[in-house]
Design an enzyme around this catalytic site. Structure first.
Site, mmCIF file in Angstrom:
data_model
loop_
_atom_site.group_PDB
_atom_site.id
_atom_site.type_symbol
_atom_site.label_atom_id
_atom_site.label_comp_id
_atom_site.label_asym_id
_atom_site.label_seq_id
_atom_site.Cartn_x
_atom_site.Cartn_y
_atom_site.Cartn_z
ATOM 1 N N HIS A 34 0.838 -1.206 0.000
ATOM 2 C CA HIS A 34 0.000 0.000 0.000
ATOM 3 C C HIS A 34 0.876 1.261 0.000
ATOM 4 C CE1 HIS A 34 -3.502 -2.446 0.512
ATOM 5 N NE2 HIS A 34 -3.092 -2.912 1.667
ATOM 6 N N ASP A 85 -4.819 -7.992 -3.194
ATOM 7 C CA ASP A 85 -5.100 -7.816 -1.771
ATOM 8 C C ASP A 85 -6.356 -8.558 -1.317
ATOM 9 O OD1 ASP A 85 -5.045 -7.011 0.828
ATOM 10 O OD2 ASP A 85 -5.288 -4.876 0.472
HETATM 11 ZN ZN LIG Z 1 -3.142 -6.888 2.897
#
Ligand SMILES: [Zn+2]
Length: 436
Positions: free
Chosen positions: A264, A315
């Site tokens: 991220h 994810d």
């Molecule tokens: Zn994650």
């Protein structure tokens, strides 16, 4: 395996009439031209994509969490509800379904960020049952698995693990290292194709004093991933507890290096960006998840300019489509900068393929490339679909979708996407299916 490719789309150019020979491991043994003796002939192909960040079991939440609003933390409570109930059979089924969907979409490799280690009471399963369930799912779907075995020891700064989190923990760094090394021996014997990597869940989950010890207890070439600054609250809590941002805390612990992938990296200071770039880390951007959870827009342009290597991850697996990830990566950069072409098509192809593959491989291992001695997995593309007809082949990365992937070659083995999509539906756990 000998594959004749009419047009091979590489990050930097498109080559015509390429004949690639690969051994059984998917390593290129010769590159020529023509189609003589080909086992498989395709019109258009590209190097296969790498999915650098997955939590397979989050697939079970797809299409079930969108009522009633909320934020990341509320979504996490729902996710914990699923995490609290899964056993090895349930995890294997969910992972088989989503890994098959990944291969159908052109991914040949996945980094599974795995922390569901123990049973719901926190007791160890015999024989690494959860980890082997993931390895078996990857084998059935035919995807290269880098198992990022994750250390997760506390609930947050100054808080213990509670409820469903208890099964994530090994108790101490030493116990995690012992399980990690035992798992490596088990995988080497039973699943030698699996790459065992490691992950620090986040600065929330590992005490600052333990970060350096956690990394130091691993072999130096092992891929090391870490969630970083997905949420502003993590930053605020970290600064309040330590006086440092999460990035600065990891830098001080010596965790940032070319073997590191920061996942991220959404909410960064300028100094954070510089530190990640200077350390030559990889960054796993997960645009479909970051949009779904309302995380925010990341710093793709600044991180690239600073020297970090961009990759993509699915994810929470609410979307499995490398083209969607890459288009949103560039789209987010355009929305933030009011310019087009922030990341060039070549940079997007690199992020999706060769740089992603490198983030999942041991440091220094040969990365995917069209060169003798290097592995080359392929995504076979339909350049004449309603979405793609007329597009410049090099710009397919911004025009195609997962539905335009006809098949994927992984380690020299070709699998048709239609078959894999059937497997993705059939493998989905019956107890979770709405119509079961
Ligand atoms: Zn994650």
């Amino acid at each position: 395996m000998r594959i004749a490719i009419g047009s091979l789309v590489l990050p930097e150019d498109v080559r015509r009439d390429v004949l690639v020979e690969m051994d059984d491991a998917g390593v290129v043994t010769a590159v020529g031209s023509g189609s003589a003796g080909a086992d498989l002939a395709v019109d258009v192909a590209a190097p296969a994509f790498a999915n650098t960040h997955s939590h397979a079991f989050h697939r079970l939440l797809r299409g079930r969490t969108n009522g009633g609003g909320g934020d990341f933390w509320r979504w996490r409570d729902v996710m914990y509800g699923v995490a609290g109930t899964l056993d090895p059979d349930g995890l294997r089924a969910a992972a088989t379904a989503v890994y098959a969907e990944m291969v159908a979409a052109g991914y040949s490799a996945v980094g599974e960020f795995h922390y569901l280690h123990h049973d719901p009471s926190g007791a160890a399963y015999p024989g690494h049952a959860m980890e082997l369930a993931l390895a078996e799912a990857a084998a059935e779907a035919g995807i290269r698995l880098t198992l990022l075995d994750t250390v997760y020891l506390r609930g947050g700064f100054g808080t213990d693990l509670v409820g469903p989190q208890v099964r994530f923990s090994d108790g101490t760094i030493e116990a995690w290292h012992a399980r990690w090394h035992g798992l490596r021996d088990t995988l080497a014997a039973a699943h030698p194709d699996v790459t065992l990597g490691a992950a620090l869940h986040s600065v929330r989950a590992v005490d600052p004093a333990d970060l350096a010890r956690a990394a130091a207890g691993l072999p130096a070439d092992v891929p090391l991933h870490v969630h970083l600054s997905e949420q502003t609250r993590e930053n605020e809590d970290c600064v309040a507890a330590t006086g440092l941002t999460p990035t600065a805390l990891l830098e001080r612990a010596g965790v940032l290096s070319p073997r590191t992938t920061a996942v991220h990296a959404t909410h960064l200071t300028d100094a954070d960006v510089a530190a990640l770039g200077t350390a030559r880390v990889s960054v796993s951007m997960c645009p479909t998840t970051e949009a779904d959870l309302g995380d925010g827009l990341g710093h793709s342009e600044a991180l690239r300019d600073a020297g970090a290597r961009l990759t993509i991850g699915s994810d929470q697996n609410v979307v499995i489509d490398p083209f969607d990830e890459l288009r949103r990566l560039e789209g987010g950069a355009r929305l933030a900068s009011h310019r087009r072409g922030v990341l060039s098509p070549a940079q997007l192809w690199r992020a999706g393929t060769v740089d992603g593959q490198a983030s999942l491989a041991p440091l220094g291992a040969p990365a995917q490339a069209l060169e003798v001695g290097r592995p080359l997995d392929l995504a076979i593309l339909d350049a004449r679909s309603p979405r793609t007809v007329g597009a410049d082949l090099h710009e397919l990365v911004l025009a195609a979708s997962a539905a335009d992937v006809l098949g994927t070659v992984v380690r020299g083995r070709h699998r048709a996407s239609s078959t894999l999509r059937d497997l993705a539906v059939a493998a989905y756990p019956r107890t979770e299916a709405r119509d079961a």
